[in-house]
Design a protein around this motif. Structure first.
Motif, PDB file in Angstrom:
ATOM      1  N   THR A  45       0.819  -1.217   0.000  1.00 29.48           N
ATOM      2  CA  THR A  45       0.000   0.000   0.000  1.00 29.48           C
ATOM      3  C   THR A  45       0.851   1.265   0.000  1.00 29.48           C
ATOM      4  O   THR A  45       0.458   2.288  -0.565  1.00 29.48           O
ATOM      5  CB  THR A  45      -0.923   0.006   1.222  1.00 29.48           C
ATOM      6  OG1 THR A  45      -0.144  -0.340   2.384  1.00 29.48           O
ATOM      7  CG2 THR A  45      -2.051  -1.007   1.060  1.00 29.48           C
ATOM      8  N   PHE A  79      -7.452   0.726  -0.810  1.00 30.43           N
ATOM      9  CA  PHE A  79      -6.338   1.004   0.098  1.00 30.43           C
ATOM     10  C   PHE A  79      -6.583   0.472   1.516  1.00 30.43           C
ATOM     11  O   PHE A  79      -5.723  -0.193   2.099  1.00 30.43           O
ATOM     12  CB  PHE A  79      -6.100   2.521   0.134  1.00 30.43           C
ATOM     13  CG  PHE A  79      -5.008   2.976   1.061  1.00 30.43           C
ATOM     14  CD1 PHE A  79      -3.677   2.853   0.709  1.00 30.43           C
ATOM     15  CD2 PHE A  79      -5.318   3.528   2.299  1.00 30.43           C
ATOM     16  CE1 PHE A  79      -2.671   3.277   1.560  1.00 30.43           C
ATOM     17  CE2 PHE A  79      -4.321   3.950   3.161  1.00 30.43           C
ATOM     18  CZ  PHE A  79      -2.989   3.829   2.793  1.00 30.43           C
ATOM     19  N   ASP A  80      -7.740   0.736   2.092  1.00 31.51           N
ATOM     20  CA  ASP A  80      -7.973   0.407   3.501  1.00 31.51           C
ATOM     21  C   ASP A  80      -8.282  -1.059   3.753  1.00 31.51           C
ATOM     22  O   ASP A  80      -8.279  -1.495   4.912  1.00 31.51           O
ATOM     23  CB  ASP A  80      -9.103   1.279   4.056  1.00 31.51           C
ATOM     24  CG  ASP A  80      -8.704   2.742   4.159  1.00 31.51           C
ATOM     25  OD1 ASP A  80      -7.721   3.039   4.848  1.00 31.51           O
ATOM     26  OD2 ASP A  80      -9.366   3.578   3.521  1.00 31.51           O
ATOM     27  N   ARG A 117       1.316   6.746  -1.682  1.00 33.86           N
ATOM     28  CA  ARG A 117       0.595   5.478  -1.744  1.00 33.86           C
ATOM     29  C   ARG A 117       0.794   4.796  -3.102  1.00 33.86           C
ATOM     30  O   ARG A 117       0.940   5.458  -4.126  1.00 33.86           O
ATOM     31  CB  ARG A 117      -0.907   5.709  -1.519  1.00 33.86           C
ATOM     32  CG  ARG A 117      -1.249   6.210  -0.129  1.00 33.86           C
ATOM     33  CD  ARG A 117      -2.734   6.556  -0.047  1.00 33.86           C
ATOM     34  NE  ARG A 117      -3.102   7.032   1.288  1.00 33.86           N
ATOM     35  CZ  ARG A 117      -4.300   7.510   1.612  1.00 33.86           C
ATOM     36  NH1 ARG A 117      -5.254   7.580   0.678  1.00 33.86           N
ATOM     37  NH2 ARG A 117      -4.556   7.906   2.834  1.00 33.86           N
ATOM     38  N   HIS A 131      -0.311   1.923   6.357  1.00 39.19           N
ATOM     39  CA  HIS A 131      -1.427   2.746   5.902  1.00 39.19           C
ATOM     40  C   HIS A 131      -1.265   4.189   6.381  1.00 39.19           C
ATOM     41  O   HIS A 131      -2.232   4.942   6.446  1.00 39.19           O
ATOM     42  CB  HIS A 131      -2.753   2.157   6.400  1.00 39.19           C
ATOM     43  CG  HIS A 131      -3.120   0.870   5.735  1.00 39.19           C
ATOM     44  ND1 HIS A 131      -2.560  -0.331   6.086  1.00 39.19           N
ATOM     45  CD2 HIS A 131      -3.972   0.598   4.702  1.00 39.19           C
ATOM     46  CE1 HIS A 131      -3.062  -1.292   5.322  1.00 39.19           C
ATOM     47  NE2 HIS A 131      -3.925  -0.757   4.476  1.00 39.19           N
ATOM     48  N   CYS A 153       3.264  -2.566   3.956  1.00 43.11           N
ATOM     49  CA  CYS A 153       1.820  -2.623   4.145  1.00 43.11           C
ATOM     50  C   CYS A 153       1.340  -1.529   5.088  1.00 43.11           C
ATOM     51  O   CYS A 153       0.253  -1.636   5.666  1.00 43.11           O
ATOM     52  CB  CYS A 153       1.416  -3.994   4.688  1.00 43.11           C
ATOM     53  SG  CYS A 153       1.438  -5.298   3.432  1.00 43.11           S
TER      54      CYS A 153
END
Length: 568
Positions: A119, A160-161, A133, A126, A124
């Motif tokens: 991501t 993304f989430d 990103r 966030h 990984c």
């Protein structure tokens, strides 16, 4: 028994690697809908579905940060809090460019979802800045552009989430499905009343009665989950077609099964989902006896990997942590791999959402897709309307078929038994299978026959157009790839008339031999023989009284067989 001249030998064209000439298919039939009227402006060429269409391409995007929480039923604690609703859009426009007015009429909606990947740069996390990103959702723009040119509103979601994320309370496959449904709710609002971020740009322009979903990797399982959840919870979105590209099939709670037309695209050299677990989704869809039946198709591509279907995951595009996950001989280039996707995914949605029925020959393996003459590709397909002679799923009795007819075989078969064609569990022939079905394994070293009889009340097949069966070669020391072997398929009538067609099983040209570079997994493809071919040289062959189907094997070989059926 009266003998008649045999039909000319008929070679199954499933490998799609010889360049052949094809005639341009007729123009798509018109209807009262604006979309069909639009389609009639350009002819449908079954061999070139990736050809750009007549519409200008408009571009747009939307981004609603932290818009909603994904919360399991019966809980107040989010499994995935603050989920973004973000996507890029391509659509048919009155002029090319960003924010241009949408072309007249209403346009079918196709929504794509990517799979699992980093991501942020090689992590990984966030928490990286939005500009850092990894734009996983931009990797399918090559599909969006062609879809938009043919009159679709095409959307690629940034997951993304729910990417590189997980929750005990809700699987990330369910989460992906629910994210897709949230986007569909947005599009319903934009069609009905308009709204941010573009006002009334799409008001009255979205054909919500024709929605298609496409997903790659975990996104493939996610879009199947979206269709499943939509039905199970009565959400009312009219999802009419689902495509999964190299998908996973590993949700710990639910085995998602679509009940709409389904197209599965699999890569033989997939180094990510290397166990081809997505093959199970094809087998579980529209099982014999299921109350809802829909057509399904599968394309298995030698030498294709997992990542090259997404340009962002392809090293040559320069995005961090992209990789070539494939391995083995006979690899196809990244450009050819994306052409495979374009020449199959776009026609699938045009056929299912725009009534472009002339693409049928492509999904039956009867034409070679433009530009793919050197790529070995194998098709499987099952129609919603069919007469199943034997699906091998009703018990474990090799002497009786699914219609209750008798099954007999000559006494010299080396192997003649039914097995679970799966990767694990009881009653396996060997671990090379990755499907979710029960089937027949036949081995021979001298000429042998297998005959499956139709009960008297089931012998009228005049309402069908072809005989089909799924068949694949099995990797075994006693079954080397280049050993000469052939199969002749015969129909016998109640009066004893026999007519037949035959084809070569040697090598990998007609019936797939396992791709040895990825463990030698056995994959079954569909052999579809038009009933008209059985009548060549015997125009009087009565389709009202077909007594049995006979398979006659020559040379030496070992094959798995499933789903012997008459089909539309």
């Amino acid at each position: 028994m009266s003998n008649v001249p045999r039909a000319a030998a008929w070679t199954v064209c499933l490998s799609l690697w010889a360049g052949v000439a094809w005639a341009k298919a007729p123009t798509t039939r018109s209807s009262e809908t604006a979309r069909a009227t639009k389609m009639s402006r350009s002819p449908t060429d079954a061999a070139d579905g990736c050809r750009p269409g007549p519409d200008f391409i408009g571009t747009a995007e939307y981004n609603f940060e932290d818009e909603f929480d994904l919360t399991p039923a019966g809980s107040t604690t989010p499994a995935y809090p603050g989920v973004d609703v973000r996507a890029v859009v391509r659509y048919p426009a009155k002029a090319a460019g960003a924010g241009q007015p949408v072309a007249g009429g209403r346009h079918p909606l196709v929504v794509l979802l990517h799979g699992n990947h980093v991501t942020c740069p090689c992590s990984c996390s966030h928490t990286c800045a939005p500009a850092s990103r990894i734009p996983n959702h931009l990797g399918y723009n090559y599909l969006l552009d062609v879809l938009a040119s043919w009159g679709f509103i095409a959307v690629s979601i940034d997951g993304f989430d729910v990417t590189c994320a997980g929750s005990i309370a809700m699987s990330d496959y369910e989460a992906r499905g629910r994210l897709v449904l949230r986007h569909l709710a947005k599009w319903k609002d934009w069609h009905t009343a308009g709204g941010a971020p573009w006002g009334k740009l799409f008001k009255g322009r979205v054909d919500l009665s024709h929605i298609g979903l496409s997903g790659h990797s975990r996104g493939g399982e996610g879009v199947v989950a979206a269709e499943f959840i939509n039905r199970a919870e009565g959400l009312g979105f009219q999802i009419e077609a689902v495509n999964a590209i190299a998908p996973t099939d590993q949700d710990p709670n639910v085995r998602f099964v679509p009940q709409v037309p389904y197209f599965l695209l699999l890569a033989a050299s997939d180094g990510d989902v290397s166990n081809l677990q997505g093959l199970r989704t094809y087998d579980r869809t529209s099982l014999g006896g299921a109350p809802v039946q829909s057509e399904k198709a599968m394309l298995w591509v030698y030498g294709a990997n997992h990542n090259f279907f997404n340009t962002v995951w392809t090293p040559s595009f320069g995005v961090a942590c992209a990789s070539d996950d494939g391995f083995g001989d006979g690899r196809v280039s990244e450009q050819l791999q994306r052409l495979v996707a374009c020449q199959s995914v776009v026609p699938f949605f045009r056929m299912q959402l725009q009534d472009a029925s002339d693409f049928g020959p492509l999904f039956r393996g009867e034409v070679v897709a433009q530009g793919l003459g050197g790529v070995r590709m194998y098709w499987a397909r099952q129609d919603a309307v069919r007469k199943e002679i034997d699906n091998f799923d009703t018990g474990d009795d090799r002497t009786t078929n699914s219609l209750g007819g008798a099954v007999t075989a000559s006494g010299g078969l080396v192997t003649f038994d039914e097995f679970e064609l799966k990767a694990s569990g009881p009653d396996l022939f060997n671990p090379s299978f990755r499907g979710f079905t029960h089937g027949l394994v036949l081995g021979w070293s001298s000429p042998q026959t297998y005959e499956s009889a139709l009960p008297a009340a089931q012998r009228n097949v005049s309402g069908y157009s072809a005989l089909a069966l799924r068949i694949g070669q099995i990797l075994e020391t006693a079954n080397p790839v280049d050993t000469p072997r052939s199969l002749r398929v015969k129909l016998k009538t109640g009066a004893g008339v026999v007519s037949s067609v035959g084809f070569d099983l040697s090598g990998v040209e007609s019936v797939p031999y396992p791709y040895e570079s990825n463990g030698g997994k056995t994959v079954l493809t569909t052999v579809r023989i038009p009933l008209a071919d059985f009548r060549k040289g015997n125009a009087a062959l009565p389709l009202l009284d077909i007594q049995s189907v006979i398979l006659e094997f020559h040379g030496t070989g070992l094959v798995a067989i499933d789903d012997i059926q008459f089909t539309k």
